[in-house]
Design an enzyme around this catalytic site. Sequence first.
Site, PDB file in Angstrom:
ATOM      1  N   ASN A 106      -5.951 120.792   8.656  1.00  0.00           N
ATOM      2  CA  ASN A 106      -7.327 121.207   8.402  1.00  0.00           C
ATOM      3  C   ASN A 106      -7.540 122.609   8.956  1.00  0.00           C
ATOM      4  O   ASN A 106      -7.037 122.930  10.036  1.00  0.00           O
ATOM      5  CB  ASN A 106      -8.285 120.227   9.104  1.00  0.00           C
ATOM      6  CG  ASN A 106      -9.748 120.527   8.829  1.00  0.00           C
ATOM      7  OD1 ASN A 106     -10.095 121.051   7.767  1.00  0.00           O
ATOM      8  ND2 ASN A 106     -10.596 120.194   9.768  1.00  0.00           N
ATOM      9  N   HIS A 108     -10.324 125.320  10.424  1.00  0.00           N
ATOM     10  CA  HIS A 108     -11.639 125.215  11.061  1.00  0.00           C
ATOM     11  C   HIS A 108     -12.069 126.592  11.568  1.00  0.00           C
ATOM     12  O   HIS A 108     -11.282 127.297  12.203  1.00  0.00           O
ATOM     13  CB  HIS A 108     -11.594 124.219  12.220  1.00  0.00           C
ATOM     14  CG  HIS A 108     -12.944 123.974  12.806  1.00  0.00           C
ATOM     15  ND1 HIS A 108     -13.911 123.231  12.158  1.00  0.00           N
ATOM     16  CD2 HIS A 108     -13.515 124.405  13.956  1.00  0.00           C
ATOM     17  CE1 HIS A 108     -15.006 123.207  12.892  1.00  0.00           C
ATOM     18  NE2 HIS A 108     -14.803 123.915  13.992  1.00  0.00           N
ATOM     19  N   SER A 135      -8.892 128.138  13.599  1.00  0.00           N
ATOM     20  CA  SER A 135      -7.836 127.193  13.977  1.00  0.00           C
ATOM     21  C   SER A 135      -7.290 126.472  12.749  1.00  0.00           C
ATOM     22  O   SER A 135      -8.006 126.263  11.773  1.00  0.00           O
ATOM     23  CB  SER A 135      -8.377 126.124  14.935  1.00  0.00           C
ATOM     24  OG  SER A 135      -8.984 126.698  16.067  1.00  0.00           O
ATOM     25  N   ASP A 144     -12.115 116.959  14.264  1.00  0.00           N
ATOM     26  CA  ASP A 144     -11.432 118.210  14.632  1.00  0.00           C
ATOM     27  C   ASP A 144     -10.746 118.103  15.996  1.00  0.00           C
ATOM     28  O   ASP A 144     -10.747 119.056  16.779  1.00  0.00           O
ATOM     29  CB  ASP A 144     -12.427 119.381  14.616  1.00  0.00           C
ATOM     30  CG  ASP A 144     -13.004 119.621  13.232  1.00  0.00           C
ATOM     31  OD1 ASP A 144     -12.277 119.434  12.248  1.00  0.00           O
ATOM     32  OD2 ASP A 144     -14.198 119.969  13.139  1.00  0.00           O
TER      33      ASP A 144
HETATM   34  C1  GAR Z   1     -13.808 127.478   5.925  1.00  0.00           C
HETATM   35  O1  GAR Z   1     -14.249 128.394   6.890  1.00  0.00           O
HETATM   36  C2  GAR Z   1     -13.305 126.215   6.574  1.00  0.00           C
HETATM   37  O2  GAR Z   1     -12.642 126.422   7.774  1.00  0.00           O
HETATM   38  C3  GAR Z   1     -14.595 125.496   6.815  1.00  0.00           C
HETATM   39  O3  GAR Z   1     -15.294 125.676   5.619  1.00  0.00           O
HETATM   40  C4  GAR Z   1     -14.980 126.969   5.090  1.00  0.00           C
HETATM   41  C5  GAR Z   1     -14.623 126.813   3.640  1.00  0.00           C
HETATM   42  O4  GAR Z   1     -14.644 128.049   2.997  1.00  0.00           O
HETATM   43  N1  GAR Z   1     -14.377 124.131   7.148  1.00  0.00           N
HETATM   44  C6  GAR Z   1     -15.094 123.489   8.061  1.00  0.00           C
HETATM   45  O5  GAR Z   1     -16.028 123.979   8.650  1.00  0.00           O
HETATM   46  C7  GAR Z   1     -14.652 122.061   8.307  1.00  0.00           C
HETATM   47  N2  GAR Z   1     -15.281 121.538   9.459  1.00  0.00           N
HETATM   48  P1  GAR Z   1     -14.070 128.207   1.522  1.00  0.00           P
HETATM   49  O6  GAR Z   1     -14.643 127.079   0.680  1.00  0.00           O
HETATM   50  O7  GAR Z   1     -14.572 129.535   1.063  1.00  0.00           O
HETATM   51  O8  GAR Z   1     -12.565 128.149   1.590  1.00  0.00           O
END
Ligand code: GAR
Length: 191
Positions: A106, A108, A135, A144
């Site tokens: 994942n 984060h 991360s 997480d």
């Molecule tokens: C990313 O920053 C990812 O790390 C986060 O959502 C965003 C997705 O962006 N995920 C979380 O926060 C999970 N807890 P994207 O759709 O533009 O790739």
Amino acid sequence: MLTLVVLISGTGSNLRALLEAASHPGFPARVIAVGADRDADGLAHAEEFGIPAFTVPYTAFPSREAWGQELVEQLDAWNPDLIVLSGLMRLLPAAVVARYAPRIVNTHPAYLPEFPGAHGVRDALAAGVSRTGASVIVVDDGIDSGPVLAQERIPVLPGDTESTLHDRIKPVERRLLIDVVQRIATGELTL
Ligand code: GAR
């Protein structure tokens, strides 16, 4: 060749970076399918790259467990070596984790274990920290809480909003994710 299924909820910009990396002939992994828990904008990237996509709409199921059962069936149909959560904004049901752990990673937008959960960027800003991070972790049963595979610090700048800070975090997440996938694929990193 390491096979990946990527799961998303949103715009899929990190997914796109992975698709671009994996389209280079020398890259040791390839995305075989993209899945989403909703009608996510990011599914358009899969279409553009000619990658099959599937949706298991969370709201169409009576419970997280029922959603998880269908997700397991969809994932099993692809039988990937690794599942990448790239902006999937759902806690993975225990059945999915039990079936695929530790082969689930994942991304984060914070320096875990700092600021876990759905609002990693917002929570870092609210806490008033001078630096946060990005991360890539192994997914376990918690929120997480799995082992960190890669992470990097990113400064919070004066005047940062959730949006400007997230925009600076995402390119780092992409670089870390692509590097982790590559190292898993080559056997340099063992899960
Ligand atoms: C990313 O920053 C990812 O790390 C986060 O959502 C965003 C997705 O962006 N995920 C979380 O926060 C999970 N807890 P994207 O759709 O533009 O790739």
